[in-house]
Structure formats: structure tokens, C-alpha cells
Design a protein around this motif. Structure first.
Motif, mmCIF file in Angstrom:
data_model
loop_
_atom_site.group_PDB
_atom_site.id
_atom_site.type_symbol
_atom_site.label_atom_id
_atom_site.label_comp_id
_atom_site.label_asym_id
_atom_site.label_seq_id
_atom_site.Cartn_x
_atom_site.Cartn_y
_atom_site.Cartn_z
ATOM 1 N N ARG A 117 -20.864 -9.959 -16.004
ATOM 2 C CA ARG A 117 -21.446 -9.812 -17.224
ATOM 3 C C ARG A 117 -23.028 -9.830 -16.925
ATOM 4 N NH1 ARG A 117 -19.330 -9.602 -22.713
ATOM 5 N NH2 ARG A 117 -16.985 -10.504 -22.297
ATOM 6 N N ASN A 119 -26.923 -11.198 -17.324
ATOM 7 C CA ASN A 119 -27.268 -12.647 -17.986
ATOM 8 C C ASN A 119 -26.188 -13.716 -17.787
ATOM 9 O OD1 ASN A 119 -30.152 -12.126 -18.675
ATOM 10 N ND2 ASN A 119 -29.091 -10.614 -19.878
ATOM 11 N N VAL A 120 -25.328 -13.676 -16.591
ATOM 12 C CA VAL A 120 -24.060 -14.343 -16.805
ATOM 13 C C VAL A 120 -24.408 -16.051 -16.576
ATOM 14 C CG1 VAL A 120 -24.177 -14.389 -14.079
ATOM 15 C CG2 VAL A 120 -21.842 -14.696 -15.610
ATOM 16 N N ASP A 121 -25.569 -16.419 -16.245
ATOM 17 C CA ASP A 121 -25.946 -17.706 -16.301
ATOM 18 C C ASP A 121 -26.343 -18.127 -17.464
ATOM 19 O OD1 ASP A 121 -28.300 -16.086 -15.892
ATOM 20 O OD2 ASP A 121 -29.241 -17.663 -14.850
ATOM 21 N N TYR A 122 -26.782 -17.510 -18.707
ATOM 22 C CA TYR A 122 -27.444 -17.681 -20.023
ATOM 23 C C TYR A 122 -25.904 -18.251 -20.639
ATOM 24 C CZ TYR A 122 -30.611 -17.851 -23.630
ATOM 25 O OH TYR A 122 -31.609 -18.342 -24.469
ATOM 26 N N THR A 123 -26.022 -19.500 -21.019
ATOM 27 C CA THR A 123 -24.908 -20.083 -21.638
ATOM 28 C C THR A 123 -24.840 -19.689 -23.164
ATOM 29 O OG1 THR A 123 -25.998 -22.349 -21.980
ATOM 30 C CG2 THR A 123 -24.601 -21.954 -19.889
ATOM 31 N N ARG A 124 -25.931 -19.887 -23.995
ATOM 32 C CA ARG A 124 -25.877 -19.402 -25.383
ATOM 33 C C ARG A 124 -25.671 -17.890 -25.817
ATOM 34 N NH1 ARG A 124 -30.139 -22.924 -24.484
ATOM 35 N NH2 ARG A 124 -31.677 -21.329 -24.916
ATOM 36 N N ARG A 125 -24.595 -17.530 -25.606
ATOM 37 C CA ARG A 125 -24.336 -15.953 -25.593
ATOM 38 C C ARG A 125 -24.490 -15.192 -26.778
ATOM 39 N NH1 ARG A 125 -24.428 -14.436 -20.695
ATOM 40 N NH2 ARG A 125 -23.108 -12.534 -21.336
#
Length: 347
Positions: A117, A119-125
Motif C-alpha cells: 500500500r 503510505n503504508v505507515d499512515y494509520t488514519r487511512r
């Protein structure tokens, strides 16, 4: 359009089923072109693809409503005293939260590699999705701020994805964005042509729906779809493999043994794409002034399944050429333009 009653209508649909709009940085009210409306057509430049200042005009898509009558006739429905067309469009840009562009998403299982994915480390998808509210429009020659897709945002950035208009017959014109691409943070630089984390743009896609009232009877048309892509900087050149070819191949999985209009387009592309088809043109020994008739003659030879013409057909539909063909040459399937290689003179 002649008058039609609701009882005569068997089916209603939006055309084109898939419309291609294109980004541009020209902001004038009339600074746009219109996409081709037939396969193999050219865009309606409406005075040119650029402004006097060199800005790129957006390519709009004009959507129509067609009705198939019980008599078998097909007619276009336009806004009028007895016909009302109400358009509803919803578009989105989900790229920042989607998979990276490193492989086709419909490959056979043996060729698939794990997809990551963006921005895989961005949690607020959900904050990565640009989803403006749907817009509706109905009437003649309409445009304005209320028809713009300007309330979608990524993080705290509002991103305009396009707008709706109508023409003098109530047809829908969809115009995309202005080619905005930017990072979440001003210090971030792109590192590749795609898959740049913490970046966004204003491309989009989504369904195009229409509700038609004929007299007092309402119909919901089979929907279309709009896709907004980057500009086409060479609108007079067409690829050997078109999106129509790709869609047909995905749906049908093969081509017919007997020639169709698709084969005629293939033959024409072979003759027209001279830079990538130099060997075939050279071997044909046909003077430049005579090449305009080559595609038509080639299509005729491809359509002749007699033993005498089989060699000509196999040279085009060869495993090392444009199409892959089993021995009985009855189920060729289209390969990519990258495999373009013609063996011997087949003209």
C-alpha cells in the motif's frame, strides 16, 4: 429528436460507457476540448489544445442518453418539453491509500508478487481518500461553483477534482481538475515518477448516472463511468493496443476467426504507426503515396481464411508478433504494443 412515448422505450443507457477526461492547467471558462465520441476518433479541439499563453486545455467528456425502442430503433434523448434528464455524478481519488503502481492488478496467480500500500505507515487511512460529495445537474447550458467537486480533502488540504456542466441539449459535460500535484509537507520531494508517499494529485474516477423522465414515467439509465487522466500530448497518435482492445480481451478472452471492425483497426494501426512498424513498411516496398490503401488491403487479407492467405494471416498473428495464435488460427489474443515485431512482408 422526434417525440417518443414512455411505452415505446425498451432500454435507456448513458454513453459513452467509459469516458476519458484529461487534466489541464488552462482556467478559462471555455478553455477545454472534448474527448472523441467514437472508437478511433480524434478529440474536438474547439480551436486548439492550448491557449495563446501555452496553457494546456482540459479535455472534457460529453455524456449522452440513448434509448433503444421496442421497434429496434435507437435514438438519443435530450432535454425538452416532454423529456427531463437529471445527471448524478460521484468521483473520488483514492490513490494515496491504494496499492503502489508496480504491477497489473489482474495478473494470473503465478505472476503475482506482494503489493504494498502507498503510505503504508499512515494509520488514519480514511484521511488519505479524497471524496467530494456527489453532484447533480439538470437543465440547459448550466455551469457554476455549485457543480464543482471542490469539497473533498486529503488531510487538511481541499482538492478540486472537477466540475459538471450541461450543453444546449441537456447533455452532461464533465471536466476534470487542473493538474495539481503536491506533497503533504513542503519539504518533501518526489523520488520516482509514481508511488511517492505523502503526495497527492487531482485525478479521479467514478460513476455517471442519469434519471430520465419521459412524460410522467421515470427511467434509471444504465450508468456510465468517467476517468480523469493526465493530458495527451500527442492527440493525433493512437496506440496499437487501445483501451477498447484491452476491455474486449478481458471480457471475451479471444478474438473471432472472421475479421471484425477490430481487425480493421488493427490493420490501420499497423500502417499508421510507421516509427514502430518500420520493418514491415520497408519490407512492403510500397511508396509512401500508396500506403493509405495498405490498411484496407491488409484487412482484406487478414479476413481471408483460405489456405492461400493463411501465411499472410499467421505472419501478423504470430507468437513473436502482435497476436498470439494457436495452430488453427481461430482464437488469437492481443499482446501488448511492446511485443510489436513483424516477420516478413505481409501486405
Amino acid at each position: 429528436m422526434a417525440g417518443v412515448s414512455a411505452s415505446e422505450i425498451a432500454w435507456i443507457g448513458v454513453y459513452p460507457p467509459i469516458g476519458i477526461a484529461r487534466l489541464g492547467n488552462a482556467h478559462g471558462q471555455d478553455d477545454y476540448t472534448l474527448a472523441p465520441e467514437v472508437i478511433g476518433g480524434t478529440p474536438d479541439a474547439r480551436g486548439g489544445f492550448q491557449t495563446a499563453a501555452g496553457e494546456i486545455k482540459r479535455q472534457g467528456v460529453r455524456f449522452h442518453v440513448y434509448a433503444r425502442l421496442k421497434s429496434g430503433e435507437t435514438i438519443e434523448l435530450v432535454q425538452g418539453p416532454d423529456v427531463k434528464i437529471s445527471w448524478r455524478v460521484e468521483v473520488a481519488n483514492l490513490k494515496a491509500g491504494w496499492y503502489q503502481f508496480n504491477q497489473a492488478m489482474d495478473l494470473p496467480a503465478q505472476f503475482v508478487v506482494p503489493a504494498t500500500r502507498r503510505n503504508v505507515d499512515y494509520t488514519r487511512r480514511l484521511e488519505l481518500d479524497i471524496r467530494p460529495a456527489a453532484r447533480q445537474i439538470s437543465g440547459l447550458n448550466l455551469s457554476g461553483p455549485e457543480f464543482r467537486f471542490d469539497d473533498g480533502q486529503i488531510l487538511n488540504f481541499f482538492v478540486t477534482l472537477g466540475e459538471l456542466r450541461t450543453d444546449d441539449a441537456g447533455r452532461l459535460i464533465f471536466l476534470g481538475g487542473f493538474g495539481k500535484s503536491a506533497p503533504f509537507y513542503t519539504s518533501m520531494r518526489p523520488v520516482t515518477f509514481a508511488n511517492n508517499d505523502r503526495w497527492y494529485d487531482d485525478t479521479c474516477d467514478g460513476p455517471v448516472r442519469a434519471r430520465i423522465t419521459v412524460g410522467t414515467t421515470e427511467f434509471e439509465a444504465d450508468p456510465g463511468y468517467v476517468v480523469v487522466t493526465p493530458p495527451n500530448f500527442a492527440p493525433g497518435l493512437n496506440g496499437l493496443v487501445t483501451m477498447d482492445d484491452t476491455v474486449r480481451g478481458g471480457v471475451h478472452g479471444s478474438r473471432l476467426a472472421r475479421p471484425t471492425d477490430d481487425d480493421k483497426f488493427l490493420a490501420r494501426h499497423l500502417a499508421d504507426l510507421r516509427p514502430s512498424n518500420r520493418a514491415a513498411v520497408d519490407q512492403s516496398r510500397i511508396p509512401c503515396r500508396a500506403r493509405r490503401g495498405v490498411a484496407a488491403r491488409c484487412a482484406g487479407r487478414l479476413g481471408d481464411l483460405t489456405l492461400g492467405r493463411r501465411q499472410s494471416r499467421e505472419q501478423v498473428m504470430a507468437p513473436t508478433g502482435i497476436c498470439l495464435v494457436p495452430p488453427d488460427i481461430s482464437r488469437p489474443r492481443l499482446a501488448t504494443a511492446d511485443t510489436l515485431h513483424i516477420r516478413g512482408p505481409f501486405w
